[in-house]
Design a protein around this motif. Structure first.
Motif, PDB file in Angstrom:
ATOM      1  N   PHE A  10       0.827  -1.205   0.000  1.00 24.63           N
ATOM      2  CA  PHE A  10       0.000   0.000   0.000  1.00 24.63           C
ATOM      3  C   PHE A  10       0.862   1.256   0.000  1.00 24.63           C
ATOM      4  O   PHE A  10       0.654   2.164  -0.806  1.00 24.63           O
ATOM      5  CB  PHE A  10      -0.929   0.004   1.221  1.00 24.63           C
ATOM      6  N   LEU A  11       1.846   1.310   0.910  1.00 29.05           N
ATOM      7  CA  LEU A  11       2.666   2.516   1.019  1.00 29.05           C
ATOM      8  C   LEU A  11       3.554   2.701  -0.206  1.00 29.05           C
ATOM      9  O   LEU A  11       3.802   3.826  -0.627  1.00 29.05           O
ATOM     10  CB  LEU A  11       3.507   2.477   2.296  1.00 29.05           C
ATOM     11  N   THR A  12       4.027   1.603  -0.777  1.00 28.15           N
ATOM     12  CA  THR A  12       4.823   1.709  -2.001  1.00 28.15           C
ATOM     13  C   THR A  12       3.986   2.321  -3.108  1.00 28.15           C
ATOM     14  O   THR A  12       4.413   3.241  -3.801  1.00 28.15           O
ATOM     15  CB  THR A  12       5.352   0.324  -2.422  1.00 28.15           C
ATOM     16  N   ARG A  13       2.749   1.831  -3.268  1.00 24.79           N
ATOM     17  CA  ARG A  13       1.864   2.389  -4.309  1.00 24.79           C
ATOM     18  C   ARG A  13       1.537   3.848  -4.003  1.00 24.79           C
ATOM     19  O   ARG A  13       1.495   4.681  -4.897  1.00 24.79           O
ATOM     20  CB  ARG A  13       0.588   1.556  -4.425  1.00 24.79           C
ATOM     21  N   ALA A  14       1.297   4.166  -2.720  1.00 21.87           N
ATOM     22  CA  ALA A  14       0.971   5.544  -2.360  1.00 21.87           C
ATOM     23  C   ALA A  14       2.141   6.473  -2.653  1.00 21.87           C
ATOM     24  O   ALA A  14       1.962   7.571  -3.179  1.00 21.87           O
ATOM     25  CB  ALA A  14       0.592   5.626  -0.879  1.00 21.87           C
ATOM     26  N   ALA A  15       3.348   6.029  -2.326  1.00 23.47           N
ATOM     27  CA  ALA A  15       4.536   6.856  -2.557  1.00 23.47           C
ATOM     28  C   ALA A  15       4.764   7.072  -4.045  1.00 23.47           C
ATOM     29  O   ALA A  15       5.276   8.106  -4.460  1.00 23.47           O
ATOM     30  CB  ALA A  15       5.765   6.207  -1.920  1.00 23.47           C
ATOM     31  N   LEU A  16       4.372   6.099  -4.836  1.00 21.82           N
ATOM     32  CA  LEU A  16       4.549   6.210  -6.281  1.00 21.82           C
ATOM     33  C   LEU A  16       3.326   6.813  -6.968  1.00 21.82           C
ATOM     34  O   LEU A  16       3.286   6.928  -8.184  1.00 21.82           O
ATOM     35  CB  LEU A  16       4.866   4.826  -6.877  1.00 21.82           C
ATOM     36  N   GLY A  17       2.299   7.148  -6.166  1.00 23.86           N
ATOM     37  CA  GLY A  17       1.133   7.831  -6.711  1.00 23.86           C
ATOM     38  C   GLY A  17       0.067   6.934  -7.274  1.00 23.86           C
ATOM     39  O   GLY A  17      -0.839   7.411  -7.957  1.00 23.86           O
ATOM     40  N   GLY A  18       0.114   5.628  -6.957  1.00 20.18           N
ATOM     41  CA  GLY A  18      -0.856   4.727  -7.566  1.00 20.18           C
ATOM     42  C   GLY A  18      -1.817   4.071  -6.613  1.00 20.18           C
ATOM     43  O   GLY A  18      -2.483   3.114  -6.986  1.00 20.18           O
ATOM     44  N   ALA A  19      -1.941   4.554  -5.388  1.00 16.59           N
ATOM     45  CA  ALA A  19      -2.825   3.897  -4.424  1.00 16.59           C
ATOM     46  C   ALA A  19      -4.061   4.733  -4.160  1.00 16.59           C
ATOM     47  O   ALA A  19      -4.039   5.950  -4.230  1.00 16.59           O
ATOM     48  CB  ALA A  19      -2.095   3.657  -3.107  1.00 16.59           C
ATOM     49  N   THR A  20      -5.140   4.034  -3.847  1.00 18.15           N
ATOM     50  CA  THR A  20      -6.316   4.726  -3.346  1.00 18.15           C
ATOM     51  C   THR A  20      -5.982   5.207  -1.946  1.00 18.15           C
ATOM     52  O   THR A  20      -5.464   4.441  -1.136  1.00 18.15           O
ATOM     53  CB  THR A  20      -7.516   3.758  -3.303  1.00 18.15           C
ATOM     54  N   ILE A  21      -6.264   6.448  -1.633  1.00 16.43           N
ATOM     55  CA  ILE A  21      -5.832   7.028  -0.372  1.00 16.43           C
ATOM     56  C   ILE A  21      -6.855   6.751   0.718  1.00 16.43           C
ATOM     57  O   ILE A  21      -8.052   6.964   0.557  1.00 16.43           O
ATOM     58  CB  ILE A  21      -5.630   8.550  -0.519  1.00 16.43           C
ATOM     59  N   VAL A  22      -6.360   6.264   1.842  1.00 13.04           N
ATOM     60  CA  VAL A  22      -7.155   6.095   3.053  1.00 13.04           C
ATOM     61  C   VAL A  22      -6.377   6.745   4.175  1.00 13.04           C
ATOM     62  O   VAL A  22      -5.203   7.057   4.034  1.00 13.04           O
ATOM     63  CB  VAL A  22      -7.406   4.602   3.389  1.00 13.04           C
ATOM     64  N   ALA A 104       9.318   9.204  12.396  1.00 10.67           N
ATOM     65  CA  ALA A 104       8.484   8.705  11.300  1.00 10.67           C
ATOM     66  C   ALA A 104       8.525   7.189  11.278  1.00 10.67           C
ATOM     67  O   ALA A 104       9.568   6.581  11.518  1.00 10.67           O
ATOM     68  CB  ALA A 104       8.977   9.256   9.960  1.00 10.67           C
ATOM     69  N   ARG A 105       7.383   6.587  11.001  1.00 14.79           N
ATOM     70  CA  ARG A 105       7.304   5.142  10.789  1.00 14.79           C
ATOM     71  C   ARG A 105       6.669   4.895   9.435  1.00 14.79           C
ATOM     72  O   ARG A 105       5.794   5.652   9.002  1.00 14.79           O
ATOM     73  CB  ARG A 105       6.482   4.470  11.891  1.00 14.79           C
ATOM     74  N   GLY A 106       7.135   3.853   8.758  1.00 13.12           N
ATOM     75  CA  GLY A 106       6.600   3.542   7.444  1.00 13.12           C
ATOM     76  C   GLY A 106       7.302   2.345   6.844  1.00 13.12           C
ATOM     77  O   GLY A 106       7.650   1.406   7.540  1.00 13.12           O
ATOM     78  N   VAL A 107       7.535   2.416   5.553  1.00 12.18           N
ATOM     79  CA  VAL A 107       8.144   1.312   4.805  1.00 12.18           C
ATOM     80  C   VAL A 107       9.338   1.857   4.037  1.00 12.18           C
ATOM     81  O   VAL A 107       9.251   2.898   3.380  1.00 12.18           O
ATOM     82  CB  VAL A 107       7.117   0.690   3.835  1.00 12.18           C
ATOM     83  N   ARG A 108      10.461   1.165   4.141  1.00 13.73           N
ATOM     84  CA  ARG A 108      11.684   1.585   3.457  1.00 13.73           C
ATOM     85  C   ARG A 108      11.596   1.198   1.989  1.00 13.73           C
ATOM     86  O   ARG A 108      11.314   0.057   1.641  1.00 13.73           O
ATOM     87  CB  ARG A 108      12.888   0.920   4.114  1.00 13.73           C
ATOM     88  N   MET A 109      11.810   2.171   1.103  1.00 15.74           N
ATOM     89  CA  MET A 109      11.781   1.941  -0.333  1.00 15.74           C
ATOM     90  C   MET A 109      13.152   1.459  -0.806  1.00 15.74           C
ATOM     91  O   MET A 109      14.150   1.606  -0.085  1.00 15.74           O
ATOM     92  CB  MET A 109      11.413   3.249  -1.041  1.00 15.74           C
ATOM     93  N   PRO A 110      13.234   0.889  -2.013  1.00 18.45           N
ATOM     94  CA  PRO A 110      14.522   0.385  -2.505  1.00 18.45           C
ATOM     95  C   PRO A 110      15.642   1.422  -2.539  1.00 18.45           C
ATOM     96  O   PRO A 110      16.806   1.091  -2.364  1.00 18.45           O
ATOM     97  CB  PRO A 110      14.189  -0.112  -3.921  1.00 18.45           C
ATOM     98  N   ASP A 111      15.292   2.710  -2.745  1.00 20.81           N
ATOM     99  CA  ASP A 111      16.337   3.749  -2.796  1.00 20.81           C
ATOM    100  C   ASP A 111      16.709   4.283  -1.416  1.00 20.81           C
ATOM    101  O   ASP A 111      17.492   5.220  -1.294  1.00 20.81           O
ATOM    102  CB  ASP A 111      15.913   4.895  -3.713  1.00 20.81           C
ATOM    103  N   GLY A 112      16.138   3.696  -0.352  1.00 26.15           N
ATOM    104  CA  GLY A 112      16.449   4.127   1.006  1.00 26.15           C
ATOM    105  C   GLY A 112      15.474   5.132   1.579  1.00 26.15           C
ATOM    106  O   GLY A 112      15.495   5.415   2.783  1.00 26.15           O
ATOM    107  N   THR A 113      14.601   5.699   0.738  1.00 30.66           N
ATOM    108  CA  THR A 113      13.583   6.631   1.220  1.00 30.66           C
ATOM    109  C   THR A 113      12.601   5.891   2.114  1.00 30.66           C
ATOM    110  O   THR A 113      12.250   4.738   1.850  1.00 30.66           O
ATOM    111  CB  THR A 113      12.823   7.253   0.025  1.00 30.66           C
TER     112      THR A 113
END
Length: 200
Positions: A10-22, A104-113
């Motif tokens: 979900f967070l990966t899609r949201a960060a990339l602009g492709g998720a439905t926002i909740v 901040a808490r979340g999910v680490r992306m492949p580029d470290g973000t």
């Protein structure tokens, strides 16, 4: 409950602009105490938690926040429409300012973000000795440093002996020890009080 895999997707899609926002709170608690929660089960004791970042905000550009960590690391944090934020009370990501402290808490992306599902701005959690108490302030001693805690009407609360929180801070024991969660006023020795935990 959202699984770690679902949360990551979900967070990966949201960060990339492709998720439905909740609301991000659907992914976990935004309560101030959650900022200091346990690390994930795959994190070895003493190892950094890849799902966590902290520091002081040095720049904000669009939805990207850069924060200088206490260890000198520059943390790149990507916020989305699903990122929730706390700054004494639940607020919007737009409340973040350069100079604010950040967890901040979340999910680490492949580029470290870190794709953030929750931010806590200027949050402090400290054990202190109560020096004086007034209706609008509590003066604290924290490891030899004096801190002024501002009581915020409609926000500040006290938890006595583990009972439910109440707005009445008058029973906070002067001369006693307490645990305080609040929001730091950057570059001062002052905080706005969220919750005082006391034994009476």
């Amino acid at each position: 409950m959202t699984s770690q895999v679902d949360r990551r997707q979900f967070l990966t899609r949201a960060a990339l602009g492709g998720a439905t926002i909740v609301g991000a709170t659907a992914l976990g608690s935004l309560a101030p105490e959650a900022a200091f929660g346990a690390t994930g089960p795959s994190v070895a004791p003493g190892a950094p938690d890849p799902a966590f970042a902290e520091g002081r905000i040095t720049s904000i550009s669009g939805s990207t926040i850069i924060a200088a960590g206490s260890d000198g690391t520059l943390n790149r944090i990507q916020t989305t429409g699903a990122t929730s934020a706390w700054k004494l009370t639940p607020t919007s990501v737009g409340a973040a300012q350069v100079g604010d402290g950040l967890y901040a808490r979340g999910v680490r992306m492949p580029d470290g973000t870190l794709a953030a599902d929750a931010l806590w701005l200027n949050i402090v959690s400290l054990d202190a000795h109560v020096v004086t108490l007034a209706s609008d302030k509590v003066h604290l001693d924290h490891q030899g440093s004096r801190i002024t805690g501002h009581v915020v009407k409609g926000v500040s609360a006290a938890v006595y002996n583990g009972t439910p929180a109440v707005a009445d801070l008058s029973l906070v024991p002067v001369g006693g020890h307490v645990h305080v969660v609040g929001a730091w006023r950057p570059d001062t020795a002052e905080i706005d009080v969220s919750t005082v935990y006391a034994k009476v």
